[in-house]
Design an enzyme around this catalytic site. Structure first.
Site, PDB file in Angstrom:
ATOM      1  N   LYS A   1       0.834  -1.207   0.000  1.00 34.35           N
ATOM      2  CA  LYS A   1       0.000   0.000   0.000  1.00 34.35           C
ATOM      3  C   LYS A   1       0.871   1.261   0.000  1.00 34.35           C
ATOM      4  O   LYS A   1       0.597   2.215  -0.738  1.00 34.35           O
ATOM      5  CB  LYS A   1      -0.941  -0.013   1.211  1.00 34.35           C
ATOM      6  CG  LYS A   1      -1.927  -1.175   1.182  1.00 34.35           C
ATOM      7  CD  LYS A   1      -2.955  -1.083   2.308  1.00 34.35           C
ATOM      8  CE  LYS A   1      -2.333  -1.282   3.671  1.00 34.35           C
ATOM      9  NZ  LYS A   1      -1.778  -2.642   3.858  1.00 34.35           N
ATOM     10  N   THR A   2       1.896   1.283   0.831  1.00 38.24           N
ATOM     11  CA  THR A   2       2.796   2.444   0.865  1.00 38.24           C
ATOM     12  C   THR A   2       3.524   2.600  -0.470  1.00 38.24           C
ATOM     13  O   THR A   2       3.686   3.714  -0.978  1.00 38.24           O
ATOM     14  CB  THR A   2       3.811   2.303   2.010  1.00 38.24           C
ATOM     15  OG1 THR A   2       3.114   2.182   3.250  1.00 38.24           O
ATOM     16  CG2 THR A   2       4.728   3.515   2.068  1.00 38.24           C
TER      17      THR A   2
ATOM     18  N   ARG B   1       6.555  -8.403   1.769  1.00 39.81           N
ATOM     19  CA  ARG B   1       7.431  -7.975   2.865  1.00 39.81           C
ATOM     20  C   ARG B   1       8.113  -9.176   3.525  1.00 39.81           C
ATOM     21  O   ARG B   1       9.303  -9.141   3.827  1.00 39.81           O
ATOM     22  CB  ARG B   1       6.634  -7.183   3.899  1.00 39.81           C
ATOM     23  CG  ARG B   1       7.443  -6.789   5.140  1.00 39.81           C
ATOM     24  CD  ARG B   1       6.633  -5.907   6.051  1.00 39.81           C
ATOM     25  NE  ARG B   1       6.386  -4.605   5.451  1.00 39.81           N
ATOM     26  CZ  ARG B   1       5.416  -3.785   5.824  1.00 39.81           C
ATOM     27  NH1 ARG B   1       4.584  -4.131   6.799  1.00 39.81           N
ATOM     28  NH2 ARG B   1       5.261  -2.611   5.225  1.00 39.81           N
TER      29      ARG B   1
ATOM     30  N   THR C   1      -5.762  -1.356   7.110  1.00 43.16           N
ATOM     31  CA  THR C   1      -5.811  -2.810   7.211  1.00 43.16           C
ATOM     32  C   THR C   1      -7.195  -3.277   7.640  1.00 43.16           C
ATOM     33  O   THR C   1      -7.462  -4.481   7.632  1.00 43.16           O
ATOM     34  CB  THR C   1      -4.774  -3.313   8.224  1.00 43.16           C
ATOM     35  OG1 THR C   1      -4.988  -2.662   9.486  1.00 43.16           O
ATOM     36  CG2 THR C   1      -3.357  -3.000   7.746  1.00 43.16           C
TER      37      THR C   1
ATOM     38  N   ASP D   1      -1.489   6.708   6.377  1.00 45.18           N
ATOM     39  CA  ASP D   1      -1.483   5.288   6.721  1.00 45.18           C
ATOM     40  C   ASP D   1      -2.368   5.031   7.934  1.00 45.18           C
ATOM     41  O   ASP D   1      -2.514   5.895   8.795  1.00 45.18           O
ATOM     42  CB  ASP D   1      -0.048   4.840   6.996  1.00 45.18           C
ATOM     43  CG  ASP D   1       0.117   3.332   6.921  1.00 45.18           C
ATOM     44  OD1 ASP D   1      -0.807   2.651   6.449  1.00 45.18           O
ATOM     45  OD2 ASP D   1       1.181   2.835   7.336  1.00 45.18           O
TER      46      ASP D   1
END
Length: 364
Positions: free
Chosen positions: A79-80, A232, A173, A124
């Site tokens: 997302k970032t 990640r 999230t 965020d």
């Protein structure tokens, strides 16, 4: 691991998990170096990427700022990265902050008033923003204006402050926690899915190339298969396997080297780590596969209830190894098979180790 050993139930702190989705300082530094710079370089999320590409190209053709974008999905899916790509594609600067950092409407007003025209504001964990700031954001997103309150009590006045057009990119999230008025103000909403192993294999290959690590197809596939569908985690496992290959081998990541390295780090073939296996082992060996209450299960593995429920269970449920039922947690046949254990016969569980009386006493 010897499943009869009491140490099998001991677990490391949840925050130290190699397969955790939270990015620490090292992860953030590495991710910054590995992030793709444009949509063409971004791997996976085909549907979101295609839709977002249309939104950005149309905005550039009109010479306007892009619509506000909401990205939802589990941590570690990109997302970032996508927010930074949006800014790069629009040729605009990006400002990064988070919901927990905005506790007062004044905090948000200070950020919004300093934005330049076309700038991208990445927020965020937007669902954790305070309610007063959230209400201020409604007007800012829709009318590019905020009302700044000056003074207190009966003498307080609202001074309207015009804002330059900007693009808000919100990441969450837990999209269900966003109030409908806020969700409705986003022009585009994209949900990030977990990655398929083939997509993660491409991620591993790309990251290995940028990290100057040599890996073959089977080595990359071995890492991808244990990465829980999350880039990640794939990048983190790649770095640990790289360390093992440099110390124990010739520096080349093969399937055998990757498997040996991840065995050292206690990440098995399905991506389960020691905490996950401890939960399953306690559920199977101590309680005959359940049903058993969450609190009892947490005590059995020596963890807090919230750790078991929020850290271990989501992946176990997604993998079809554990089920949540009204009576408690229940292991599936796949869990017995994965740990190489044989399910007890119906009604044949050990007395006092998972029987119905104990469930009723120590259940939810």
């Amino acid at each position: 691991m010897n499943w009869d050993d009491e140490s099998a139930y001991a677990t490391p702190p949840a925050g130290d998990r190699l397969v955790g989705t939270t990015a620490d300082g090292e992860d953030q530094a590495v991710e910054a170096a590995l992030r793709p710079k444009d949509l063409g370089e971004f791997i996976g999320q085909e549907r979101v990427r295609e839709q977002l590409d249309l939104v950005l190209k149309a905005a550039r053709a009109r010479g306007a700022t892009a619509d506000h974008v909401l990205l939802s999905g589990a941590p570690g899916l990109g997302k970032t990265t996508l927010s930074m790509i949006i800014a790069a594609e629009m040729g605009a600067p990006i400002r990064i902050t988070s919901g927990p950092a905005i506790q007062h409407a004044g905090d948000l007003a200070a950020i919004l008033s300093s934005l330049t025209e076309g700038e991208v504001l990445f927020l965020d964990e937007i669902h954790r923003m305070s309610r007063p700031a959230e209400e201020m954001l409604y007007m800012a997103m829709e009318d590019f204006r905020v009302d700044v309150i000056v003074g207190k009590g009966p003498g307080a006045t609202a001074i309207p402050l015009e804002l330059p057009p900007f693009t808000l990119v919100g990441a969450t999230t837990r999209a269900g926690l966003l109030p409908p008025p806020l969700r409705d103000r986003f022009g585009f909403t994209g949900h990030m899915e977990f990655y398929a192993p083939a997509e993660l294999q491409r991620v591993v290959h790309r990251s290995a190339r940028l990290l100057d690590v040599e890996t073959d197809e089977k080595g990359a596939a071995e890492i991808a298969g244990r990465s829980r569908g999350t880039p990640r985690i794939a990048n983190r496992l790649l770095r640990r396997v790289r360390d093992y290959a440099q110390v124990k081998a010739d520096g080349v990541i093969t399937q055998e080297i990757a498997a040996q390295a991840l065995q050292v780090y206690e990440v098995d073939g399905r991506g389960l780590d020691r905490l996950d296996r401890a939960v399953l082992t306690a559920l199977l060996k101590l309680f005959g596969g359940g049903p058993v209450g969450l609190s009892t299960l947490a005590v059995a593995v020596g963890e807090e209830r919230e750790t078991v429920e929020e850290v271990a269970e989501p992946f176990l449920v997604r993998e079809g190894l554990l089920a949540r039922t009204p009576r408690g947690r229940v292991a599936t046949p796949a869990a017995w098979s994965h740990l190489g254990l044989v399910p007890p016969q119906q009604g044949g569980g050990r007395a006092g180790a998972g029987g119905s009386d104990q469930h009723g006493l120590f259940g939810e």
